[in-house]
Design an enzyme around this catalytic site. Structure first.
Site, short mmCIF file in Angstrom:
data_model
loop_
_atom_site.label_atom_id
_atom_site.label_comp_id
_atom_site.label_asym_id
_atom_site.label_seq_id
_atom_site.Cartn_x
_atom_site.Cartn_y
_atom_site.Cartn_z
N LYS A 221 74.16 27.23 38.98
CA LYS A 221 73.33 28.27 38.78
C LYS A 221 73.89 29.34 39.53
O LYS A 221 73.62 29.79 40.54
CB LYS A 221 71.87 27.95 39.57
N GLY B 34 75.04 31.65 49.74
CA GLY B 34 73.90 32.72 49.72
C GLY B 34 73.12 33.12 51.08
O GLY B 34 73.91 33.09 51.83
N CYS C 150 80.42 38.58 52.69
CA CYS C 150 79.80 37.97 53.78
C CYS C 150 80.62 38.15 55.32
O CYS C 150 80.22 38.10 56.34
CB CYS C 150 79.50 36.62 53.62
N GLU D 234 71.92 40.80 59.38
CA GLU D 234 72.67 41.10 58.30
C GLU D 234 72.35 42.31 57.42
O GLU D 234 71.04 42.29 56.97
CB GLU D 234 73.12 40.05 57.68
N THR E 230 67.68 31.61 52.22
CA THR E 230 67.47 30.66 51.07
C THR E 230 68.22 29.34 51.46
O THR E 230 67.72 28.26 51.19
CB THR E 230 68.36 31.30 49.79
N GLU F 94 76.89 27.94 52.87
CA GLU F 94 77.85 29.01 53.30
C GLU F 94 76.83 30.10 53.19
O GLU F 94 76.58 30.74 52.26
CB GLU F 94 78.72 29.17 52.46
P1 NAD Z 1 70.52 34.46 47.86
O1 NAD Z 1 70.17 33.63 48.80
O2 NAD Z 1 69.35 35.64 47.59
O3 NAD Z 1 70.89 34.08 46.55
C1 NAD Z 1 71.99 33.12 46.27
C2 NAD Z 1 71.74 32.26 45.05
O4 NAD Z 1 70.71 31.28 45.55
C3 NAD Z 1 71.39 32.87 43.84
O5 NAD Z 1 71.81 32.14 42.62
C4 NAD Z 1 69.76 32.60 43.76
O6 NAD Z 1 68.99 32.67 42.63
C5 NAD Z 1 69.57 31.18 44.55
N1 NAD Z 1 68.23 30.98 44.96
C6 NAD Z 1 67.44 31.76 45.51
N2 NAD Z 1 66.35 31.26 46.02
C7 NAD Z 1 66.57 29.97 45.89
C8 NAD Z 1 65.81 28.69 46.19
N3 NAD Z 1 64.56 28.97 46.83
N4 NAD Z 1 66.27 27.40 45.69
C9 NAD Z 1 67.54 27.42 45.22
N5 NAD Z 1 68.34 28.71 44.83
C10 NAD Z 1 68.14 29.94 45.30
O7 NAD Z 1 71.68 35.41 48.17
P2 NAD Z 1 72.49 36.51 47.63
O8 NAD Z 1 71.51 37.83 47.87
O9 NAD Z 1 72.45 36.33 46.35
O10 NAD Z 1 73.76 36.89 48.25
C11 NAD Z 1 73.81 37.45 49.51
C12 NAD Z 1 73.79 36.67 50.48
O11 NAD Z 1 75.00 35.44 50.43
C13 NAD Z 1 74.25 37.30 51.75
O12 NAD Z 1 73.55 36.99 52.87
C14 NAD Z 1 75.80 36.73 52.13
O13 NAD Z 1 76.09 36.86 53.46
C15 NAD Z 1 75.88 35.64 51.70
N6 NAD Z 1 77.06 34.97 51.42
C16 NAD Z 1 77.69 34.11 52.06
C17 NAD Z 1 78.95 33.82 51.71
C18 NAD Z 1 79.80 32.71 52.67
O14 NAD Z 1 80.71 32.30 52.26
N7 NAD Z 1 79.31 32.32 53.79
C19 NAD Z 1 79.77 34.33 50.58
C20 NAD Z 1 79.15 35.11 50.12
C21 NAD Z 1 77.74 35.68 50.20
#
Ligand code: NAD
Length: 480
Positions: free
Chosen positions: A172, A225, A281, A383, A229, A247
């Site tokens: 997804k 993400g 990130c 963040e 979440t 992650e």
């Molecule tokens: P997000 O958590 O909003 O969404 C990430 C994914 O999770 C999306 O596909 C979203 O639709 C899905 N999602 C949302 N709610 C969910 C739920 N309840 N159950 C299952 N899936 C769900 O994150 P974002 O805004 O897309 O990305 C930004 C974040 O990601 C930042 O905090 C960033 O630091 C982090 N990030 C971390 C890394 C890492 O490697 N540590 C890498 C890139 C981004």
């Protein structure tokens, strides 16, 4: 253009018949429609993945590897098109997609497709009485959930090792940047990946992500993400003891010692602060500077940052493109307001950038540098995930380490020093999954990757990713 789900090797409309608008953040205009899928689409995708599992796990490693390498080749052959899709979806500069996102997506497939040929199990004798060996077996259907900031790169980082070891996948992608995942399905099909081995369901987190992670036939979840979440996912799947890799977010320190190569420290700090509009990130958003060089570093850092051009992501001369969405832009702007209320002094930027022509309604923010804040304030603890960094002085090495570690996050850190002993000493004391010395974002796929504390769970990467995506079993044969 209308994007479709990819289930059982077929591009499929969502059962609801409903779609969500996909907006180009550089223009503010809707440019495609994405499926507003629900639990019923997830059910179909998991069923397709389950059906495909037996045959895929029994496919010889050499054959699996060849198909995954073919995917890598096709990604490279279609790099121009994929880069353009990602730019329009995400708002990041086209040159960045061409030089980082798309090549690294191909590299993920190459790495895991070749790595799986060399992955071996251990065997050992126990006192000449028994033979022990370790079996790593694929687990079935893996859920791979990815964010919007590095859409194809992070999606392939999960899918490639999961498929290489013989799992099937339901992915997804972020609903904000679905386009390259859609294109990847076309590529996988063309590469000869059997139907049902990779399935992609588009849509919202709660409507698609949650039914996927909680599905009884999905034993393994790889998520990248936000921390909130990740916490929700951990809570939902803990009762079923699923295997989970998380992650998550970061608030990474970038420590500049007085003995650093100043030019290198400044140049790298600019990249670590503003690449991808600060939406990585691993960005170094808290810059800690030894007091004796604070003013010198500050002057050079502001000077270099001022020279950055915020512009149309399609323009090769733009250093920064658009923020990923209007909502995210507004969130970052409100964080800048909070910084002001906390007493922060804006040294550069601090506002939305209004461009002209096609980009007049786009979501742009100027590179923003702030000083005068405590390490414990919201601005330095939460963040922000935008082109916003803070500067803070420190007097001693110990103080630098304390400031760096005074965070609920622990994803990465950078240290700039020419003193080798200090580099090792400080690296060992920083609470983060990766510490860079005199560099930033240098990645070797063989190394473990992931965060401490609220930055995540599990440090995958290299062959560890194969271990994560498999069940480990010891077989003990007594022969005397
Ligand atoms: P997000 O958590 O909003 O969404 C990430 C994914 O999770 C999306 O596909 C979203 O639709 C899905 N999602 C949302 N709610 C969910 C739920 N309840 N159950 C299952 N899936 C769900 O994150 P974002 O805004 O897309 O990305 C930004 C974040 O990601 C930042 O905090 C960033 O630091 C982090 N990030 C971390 C890394 C890492 O490697 N540590 C890498 C890139 C981004």
């Amino acid at each position: 253009m209308t994007i479709q789900n990819y289930i059982g090797g077929v591009f499929t409309a969502p059962n609801s018949g409903k779609y969500l608008d996909n907006i180009n953040p550089a223009t503010g205009q809707v440019y495609s429609q994405i499926p507003d899928s629900d639990q019923t689409d997830v059910e179909q995708a998991v069923l397709a993945a389950k059906k495909a599992f037996k045959s895929w796990r029994e496919t010889p490693v050499q054959k699996r590897s060849e198909i995954l390498l073919k995917i890598a080749t096709l990604i490279k052959e279609n790099a121009e098109d994929l880069a353009l899709c990602e730019t329009i979806d995400n708002g990041k500069p086209l040159w960045l997609c061409k030089s980082v996102d798309i090549p690294r997506a191909a590299a993920n497939f190459e790495f895991y497709a070749t790595g799986i040929r060399h992955w071996a199990s251990k065997a050992h004798l126990s006192d000449d009485k028994a033979l022990n060996y370790t079996l790593h077996q694929p687990m079935g259907v893996a859920a791979c959930i990815s964010p919007w900031n590095l859409p194809l790169y992070l999606l392939t980082w999960k899918i490639a090792p999961a498929l290489a070891v013989g799992n099937t996948v339901v992915a997804k992608p972020s609903e904000i940047t679905p386009m390259t995942a859609y294109k990847l399905c076309e590529i996988a099909h063309k590469a000869g990946l059997p139907d049902g081995v990779l399935n992609v369901v588009h849509g919202l987190g709660p409507k698609v992500g949650e039914p996927l992670i909680t599905h009884k036939d999905v034993p393994i979840i790889s998520f990248t993400g936000g921390t909130s979440t990740g916490s929700r996912i951990a809570t939902l799947v803990a009762p079923a003891f699923k295997k989970v890799s998380l992650e998550l977010g970061g608030k990474n320190p970038n420590i500049i010692f007085a003995d650093a190569d100043l030019k290198r420290a400044v140049d790298t700090a600019v990249k670590a602060s503003f690449s991808n509009q600060g939406q990585i990130c691993l960005c170094g958003s808290r810059i800690l500077i030894e007091s004796s060089i604070y003013e010198t570093f500050k002057t050079a850092f502001i000077e270099n940052s001022k020279a950055l051009k915020v512009g149309d992501p399609l323009d090769e001369n733009s250093n920064l493109g658009a923020m990923v969405s209007e909502a995210h832009m507004n969130k970052v702007l409100s964080c800048i307001e909070t910084a002001k209320q906390e007493g922060g002094k804006i040294l550069l930027g601090g506002e939305r950038v209004h461009l002209k022509g096609n980009n007049k309604d786009g979501f742009f923010i100027a590179p923003t540098i702030i000083e005068g804040l405590s390490n414990t304030c919201k601005t330095n603890q939460n963040e922000i995930f935008g082109p916003v960094v803070t500067l803070q002085p420190f007097d001693t090495e110990q103080e630098a380490v304390e400031l760096a570690n005074q965070s609920t996050y622990g994803l990465s850190a950078s240290i700039f020093t020419e003193n080798a002993s200090r580099a090792h000493r400080v690296s060992a004391q920083i609470h983060a999954g990766i510490v860079w010395v005199n560099t930033w974002l240098y990645r070797d796929l063989r190394t473990p990757f992931g965060g401490y504390k609220q930055s995540g769970l599990g440090r995958e990467g290299g062959f560890k990713a194969f271990a994560f995506f498999t069940e480990t079993k010891n077989v003990c044969i007594k022969y005397s």
